[in-house]
Design an enzyme around this catalytic site. Sequence first.
Site, mmCIF file in Angstrom:
data_model
loop_
_atom_site.group_PDB
_atom_site.id
_atom_site.type_symbol
_atom_site.label_atom_id
_atom_site.label_comp_id
_atom_site.label_asym_id
_atom_site.label_seq_id
_atom_site.Cartn_x
_atom_site.Cartn_y
_atom_site.Cartn_z
ATOM 1 N N TYR A 1 89.871 79.088 88.342
ATOM 2 C CA TYR A 1 89.282 79.223 87.011
ATOM 3 C C TYR A 1 87.844 78.698 86.996
ATOM 4 O O TYR A 1 86.913 79.417 86.625
ATOM 5 C CB TYR A 1 90.138 78.466 86.003
ATOM 6 C CG TYR A 1 89.702 78.603 84.565
ATOM 7 C CD1 TYR A 1 89.788 79.828 83.919
ATOM 8 C CD2 TYR A 1 89.246 77.505 83.851
ATOM 9 C CE1 TYR A 1 89.412 79.955 82.589
ATOM 10 C CE2 TYR A 1 88.875 77.621 82.519
ATOM 11 C CZ TYR A 1 88.948 78.847 81.891
ATOM 12 O OH TYR A 1 88.573 78.965 80.567
ATOM 13 N N GLY B 1 94.049 87.679 72.943
ATOM 14 C CA GLY B 1 94.174 86.257 73.221
ATOM 15 C C GLY B 1 93.911 85.405 72.001
ATOM 16 O O GLY B 1 93.592 85.900 70.910
ATOM 17 N N ARG C 1 98.308 73.391 77.297
ATOM 18 C CA ARG C 1 97.193 72.731 76.632
ATOM 19 C C ARG C 1 97.704 71.656 75.695
ATOM 20 O O ARG C 1 98.784 71.756 75.109
ATOM 21 C CB ARG C 1 96.327 73.761 75.899
ATOM 22 C CG ARG C 1 95.504 74.581 76.881
ATOM 23 C CD ARG C 1 94.540 75.528 76.211
ATOM 24 N NE ARG C 1 95.163 76.810 75.911
ATOM 25 C CZ ARG C 1 94.463 77.919 75.664
ATOM 26 N NH1 ARG C 1 93.138 77.885 75.683
ATOM 27 N NH2 ARG C 1 95.089 79.049 75.394
ATOM 28 N N GLY D 1 97.717 87.629 76.733
ATOM 29 C CA GLY D 1 97.529 87.855 75.305
ATOM 30 C C GLY D 1 98.818 88.320 74.639
ATOM 31 O O GLY D 1 99.793 88.685 75.288
#
Length: 324
Positions: A159, A16, A200, A42
């Site tokens: 999460y 990752g 993100r 990843g």
Amino acid sequence: MDAAPGAIVYVTGAAGFVGSHLCDRLLRDGAGVVGIDNLATGDARNLGDAQTRSRFSFVEADVSQPWETWIAALPGPLRRPSAILHFASPASPVQYERLALQTMAVNAVGVMHAVATAQETAATLLFASTSESYGDPHEHPQRETYWGNVNPVGIRSCYDESKRFGEAYVTTAVRKLGIDGRVVRIFNTYGPRMQAGDGRVIPNFCVSALRGEPLTVYGDGSQTRSFCYVDDLVDGIVRFATRPGLGGRVVNIGNDGEYTIRQLAEITARLAGTDLRLTREALPPDDPTRRRPDITLARELLDWQPTTPLETGLRQTLDYFREK
């Protein structure tokens, strides 16, 4: 535990963004590293430098499944780590919403396996938690003593709540089993090896700016974040993992500079050499309005603080996406 020559460190989530930088740093420090990743989010290319080192071994495995099989397949000296750094987990909204149940498993069952291995081998265990443990905070900046404001059944709960469970399991294992377990709460981090399109804000802004496209802002852009360059973050993590006497501690690692999303958009466009154009979309559910760490504990316990200015880190991140 130390990262000196002879130390063996397991890094889960090794392929990752943060995990791969962590592997590189530990190898530079002289440790032997076993990187474990199932490559669900990843990228094996992130381990290109690590794979050239004789002290690095890679295991493709899902750490939510029992660890005994892949540990038994390792050469004897690698079966007893001095440290386990549990960083395996989807970490962006796009990823953990797509892999919601897997995210919960790796932060719950995966943590249980990490604790069992740490107990058996007397290894230090560092669990990578998140600033999302604080939810949409009523305290600002957020200290480690703040319990958070998290929606336990919302879209982000897979999460947020699984990370909170992982924290609870590790710290309970410290009390009940006597392991040397530690929890790092990681705040927004950026730098090379981030994935374009993972949802993100910094990779979104960098890619859009380099393409000359409008930058997408959610809400009015007044929500705030604090951005830590990945090299600074990894330095804090290594200090936390290697400093003696910190079993049971929970520590924030992040940059305590605070920027609105609108400010970040302006800086990114300027550094990319493009005119700032924005498109606006509705805020996602449970999106925090303010986020900034109190890093007093990190300064006191680790003698650590971030040193990379935002513009310096953004230039390096933009260069990475240019090359890609």
